[in-house]
Design an enzyme around this catalytic site. Structure first.
Site, mmCIF file in Angstrom:
data_model
loop_
_atom_site.group_PDB
_atom_site.id
_atom_site.type_symbol
_atom_site.label_atom_id
_atom_site.label_comp_id
_atom_site.label_asym_id
_atom_site.label_seq_id
_atom_site.Cartn_x
_atom_site.Cartn_y
_atom_site.Cartn_z
ATOM 1 N N ASP A 30 1.060 -1.004 0.069
ATOM 2 C CA ASP A 30 -0.207 0.283 0.203
ATOM 3 C C ASP A 30 0.842 1.327 0.091
ATOM 4 O OD1 ASP A 30 -3.049 0.184 0.638
ATOM 5 O OD2 ASP A 30 -1.919 1.923 1.088
ATOM 6 N N THR A 120 -13.020 -4.211 -8.234
ATOM 7 C CA THR A 120 -14.666 -4.389 -9.480
ATOM 8 C C THR A 120 -14.129 -2.633 -10.125
ATOM 9 O OG1 THR A 120 -15.966 -4.293 -7.535
ATOM 10 C CG2 THR A 120 -16.776 -3.393 -9.590
ATOM 11 N N PHE A 149 -16.159 -10.969 -3.786
ATOM 12 C CA PHE A 149 -18.281 -10.990 -3.559
ATOM 13 C C PHE A 149 -18.251 -10.539 -2.260
ATOM 14 C CE2 PHE A 149 -18.171 -13.526 -7.731
ATOM 15 C CZ PHE A 149 -18.725 -12.309 -8.214
ATOM 16 N N GLU A 152 -18.781 -6.800 3.587
ATOM 17 C CA GLU A 152 -18.116 -6.276 5.051
ATOM 18 C C GLU A 152 -18.701 -6.562 6.112
ATOM 19 O OE1 GLU A 152 -17.623 -2.491 5.437
ATOM 20 O OE2 GLU A 152 -16.723 -1.870 2.131
ATOM 21 N N ALA A 252 -36.727 -4.647 3.606
ATOM 22 C CA ALA A 252 -36.460 -2.965 3.780
ATOM 23 C C ALA A 252 -36.494 -1.583 4.622
ATOM 24 C CB ALA A 252 -38.669 -2.707 3.264
ATOM 25 N N GLY A 253 -36.032 -0.746 4.121
ATOM 26 C CA GLY A 253 -35.480 0.438 5.034
ATOM 27 C C GLY A 253 -34.595 1.442 4.672
ATOM 28 N N GLY A 257 -26.453 1.318 1.256
ATOM 29 C CA GLY A 257 -25.232 2.651 1.356
ATOM 30 C C GLY A 257 -23.778 1.612 1.347
ATOM 31 N N CYS A 260 -19.818 0.119 -2.222
ATOM 32 C CA CYS A 260 -19.929 -0.560 -3.552
ATOM 33 C C CYS A 260 -21.326 -0.599 -4.189
ATOM 34 C CB CYS A 260 -19.851 -2.125 -2.783
ATOM 35 S SG CYS A 260 -18.197 -2.227 -2.040
ATOM 36 N N LYS A 322 -23.745 -0.340 7.847
ATOM 37 C CA LYS A 322 -24.020 -1.622 8.099
ATOM 38 C C LYS A 322 -23.365 -2.494 9.610
ATOM 39 C CE LYS A 322 -22.178 -5.540 5.805
ATOM 40 N NZ LYS A 322 -22.366 -6.474 4.919
HETATM 41 C C1 UGA Z 1 -22.388 -5.559 -1.305
HETATM 42 C C2 UGA Z 1 -22.018 -7.238 -1.968
HETATM 43 O O1 UGA Z 1 -22.865 -7.269 -0.743
HETATM 44 C C3 UGA Z 1 -20.919 -7.840 -2.198
HETATM 45 O O2 UGA Z 1 -21.048 -8.828 -2.318
HETATM 46 C C4 UGA Z 1 -19.597 -7.687 -2.551
HETATM 47 O O3 UGA Z 1 -19.016 -7.886 -3.285
HETATM 48 C C5 UGA Z 1 -18.861 -6.172 -2.169
HETATM 49 O O4 UGA Z 1 -20.568 -5.253 -2.649
HETATM 50 C C6 UGA Z 1 -18.322 -5.606 -3.059
HETATM 51 O O5 UGA Z 1 -18.943 -4.869 -3.922
HETATM 52 O O6 UGA Z 1 -17.480 -4.955 -2.637
HETATM 53 P P1 UGA Z 1 -21.021 -4.940 0.620
HETATM 54 O O7 UGA Z 1 -20.935 -3.644 0.262
HETATM 55 O O8 UGA Z 1 -20.117 -5.479 1.924
HETATM 56 O O9 UGA Z 1 -20.818 -5.580 -0.212
HETATM 57 O O10 UGA Z 1 -22.348 -4.661 2.580
HETATM 58 P P2 UGA Z 1 -23.941 -5.328 1.221
HETATM 59 O O11 UGA Z 1 -24.622 -6.522 2.844
HETATM 60 O O12 UGA Z 1 -24.558 -6.028 0.550
HETATM 61 O O13 UGA Z 1 -25.146 -4.602 2.153
HETATM 62 C C7 UGA Z 1 -24.703 -3.511 1.520
HETATM 63 C C8 UGA Z 1 -26.151 -2.431 1.310
HETATM 64 O O14 UGA Z 1 -27.431 -2.400 0.854
HETATM 65 C C9 UGA Z 1 -26.007 -1.786 3.173
HETATM 66 O O15 UGA Z 1 -25.980 0.239 3.408
HETATM 67 C C10 UGA Z 1 -27.147 -2.647 3.741
HETATM 68 O O16 UGA Z 1 -27.830 -1.988 5.016
HETATM 69 C C11 UGA Z 1 -27.886 -2.479 2.454
HETATM 70 N N1 UGA Z 1 -28.795 -3.818 2.863
HETATM 71 C C12 UGA Z 1 -28.910 -5.040 2.722
HETATM 72 C C13 UGA Z 1 -30.363 -3.683 2.112
HETATM 73 O O17 UGA Z 1 -30.475 -2.368 2.920
HETATM 74 N N2 UGA Z 1 -31.581 -4.545 2.557
HETATM 75 C C14 UGA Z 1 -31.150 -5.539 2.147
HETATM 76 O O18 UGA Z 1 -31.682 -6.691 3.079
HETATM 77 C C15 UGA Z 1 -29.776 -5.670 2.367
#
Ligand code: UGA
Length: 433
Positions: A30, A120, A149, A152, A252-253, A257, A260, A322
């Protein structure tokens, strides 16, 4: 196998540490000297469950080391690019960090090499990387797209138990080296999906945009449910139990954010615009995400009353984008805080892990107090706003919630038990429930 990770951010650090745990000899690079110094001492730059232990173990075993030197990192068989590609204002991914890195690689490369892209990147970037290095050095590049994939908050688990490994490559040698890289995971062959490099690049965007679309879909249904006096939890069960739909990513929420989804949706829209393809689908996904935020905000304003807002204070639970991470990049909680600070008397903020990180983004506001625990200053707040569904918030101590002056709770993630809260004489505001 000897591998080097270029870019020790979230994906780079988790992947590098876990590859070392699989028995590979890993060097993570890094440009941030302070980060490299603390990582070398076993201090992780991120909060990720399970990571600390693996990091320390592999530094001790001498399988994992850190550097800022491209000269050292280029002495390897396999370079894995994990450089961040944030969105520009136009939505187009910013490849300037990647380009700087490619210059250094071309300068310090001493032999033909395999380059794996985990970041990505827009479709066509891997070909660009190959051309760039081959034109500016005398070495041949085998380019491989291996999109990440990891989620976090459960990235270590995702690394060791992946749903699939997508590999975009053009040569048999590339396939073989990727098989060797992942062999210690002991995965069945059907977990490996080989394809064209461009298909792998697009697969990553397609996965994230599908999930973001699913979230915007359920959020739109929650808007209808609010008006129809229906319950989004019941609807989720009703549709999610159809195996063709599935019940994941149907919560739903107040919107998605993080670093990604918002970025990748923007990048896809940008790609569509560039190729003059209709971009209405992903534009609507983005728009609904935005709507949902303002619907929640309006619920707060309407319930408290615009006039009383200036005299009201709020307790906010959850700052990270999250649960189970201290990452606050593109966090909806911080967006809401920025919007509210000017209009309210005071905000009391609590998060189990992301307080230090939030300081950096919220330092300009004077009417903010960070709390030591979820209930400190509860009695000074008129209402509670839940923005991130950390497990410790999901079964709150109802007695302590009673000290809220207005006895109102705004649940931005629909995770609290509405019945229990109403029974305790506290008003409940969710999204579609
Ligand atoms: C996401 C993808 O899920 C991963 O597979 C991918 O590798 C990653 O992006 C990336 O591109 O590096 P991440 O951003 O860590 O992962 O988190 P998620 O669990 O996907 O949640 C993303 C957002 O969606 C959060 O703000 C979460 O609160 C929201 N969310 C998730 C909802 O509002 N409702 C849901 O049912 C699920």
């Amino acid at each position: 196998m000897k591998i080097s990770i270029i870019g020790t951010g979230y994906v780079g650090l988790v992947s590098g540490t876990c590859f070392a745990d699989l028995g590979h000899s890993v060097i993570c690079l890094d440009k941030d000297k302070t980060k490299i110094k603390s990582l070398s001492q076993g201090e992780s730059s991120i909060y990720e469950p399970g990571l600390d232990e693996i990091l320390k173990r592999n530094i001790q075993n001498k399988r994992l080391s850190f550097t800022t030197s491209y000269k050292i990192a280029c002495q390897t068989d396999l370079l894995i690019l994990c450089i961040d590609t944030p969105a520009k204002k136009t939505g187009e991914p910013n490849l300037s960090n990647l380009k700087l890195s490619l210059k250094s690689i071309s300068r310090d490369l001493k032999k033909d090499i395999f380059i794996v892209t985990k970041s990505t990147v827009p479709i066509g970037t891997n070909q660009y990387i190959k051309n760039f290095i081959e034109n500016s050095s005398s070495f041949k590049i085998n380019i491989i797209s291996n999109p990440e994939f990891l989620k976090e908050g459960c990235a270590v688990q995702d690394f060791f138990f992946p749903s699939r490994i997508v590999i975009g490559c053009e040569s048999k040698a590339s396939r073989e080296i990727m098989k060797e890289l992942y062999a210690p995971l002991g995965l069945p062959s059907q977990k490996f999906i080989y394809m064209k490099v461009q298909s792998a690049e697009l697969t990553k965007y397609a996965s994230n945009s599908f999930l973001a679309t699913k979230i915007s879909f359920i959020n739109k249904i929650s808007q209808i449910a609010d008006h129809a006096n229906a319950d989004i939890h019941e609807i989720k069960k009703g549709i999610g139990s159809d195996s063709r739909i599935g019940n994941e990513f149907l919560n739903a929420g107040l919107g998605y954010g993080g670093s990604c989804f918002p970025k990748d949706i923007k990048a896809l829209i940008n790609f569509e615009k560039k190729f003059k393809i209709d971009h209405s689908l992903f534009s609507v996904v983005e728009e609904i995400n935005n709507q949902q935020f303002f619907i929640f905000y309006k619920k707060i304003i309407d319930a408290i009353g615009q006039k009383r807002l200036k005299r009201s204070s709020f307790m906010i639970w959850g700052l990270s984008f999250k649960p189970n991470t201290n990452d606050v990049r593109d966090s909806i909680a911080l967006r809401l805080i920025r919007l509210l600070t000017d209009q309210v008397k005071h905000l009391y903020l609590y998060d189990p892990e992301a307080i230090r990180e939030s300081h950096v983004y919220l330092s300009q506001y004077s009417n903010i107090t960070y709390c030591k625990n979820a209930y400190e200053h509860m009695q000074s707040a008129n209402a509670l706003i839940l923005c991130t569904e950390w497990p410790e918030f999901q079964n709150p101590e109802i007695k302590k919630l009673h000290s809220l002056k207005d006895k109102k709770i705004f649940d931005g993630r629909n995770v609290l038990n509405k019945e229990v809260i109403l029974k305790a004489g506290i008003e409940y505001f969710g999204l579609g429930s």
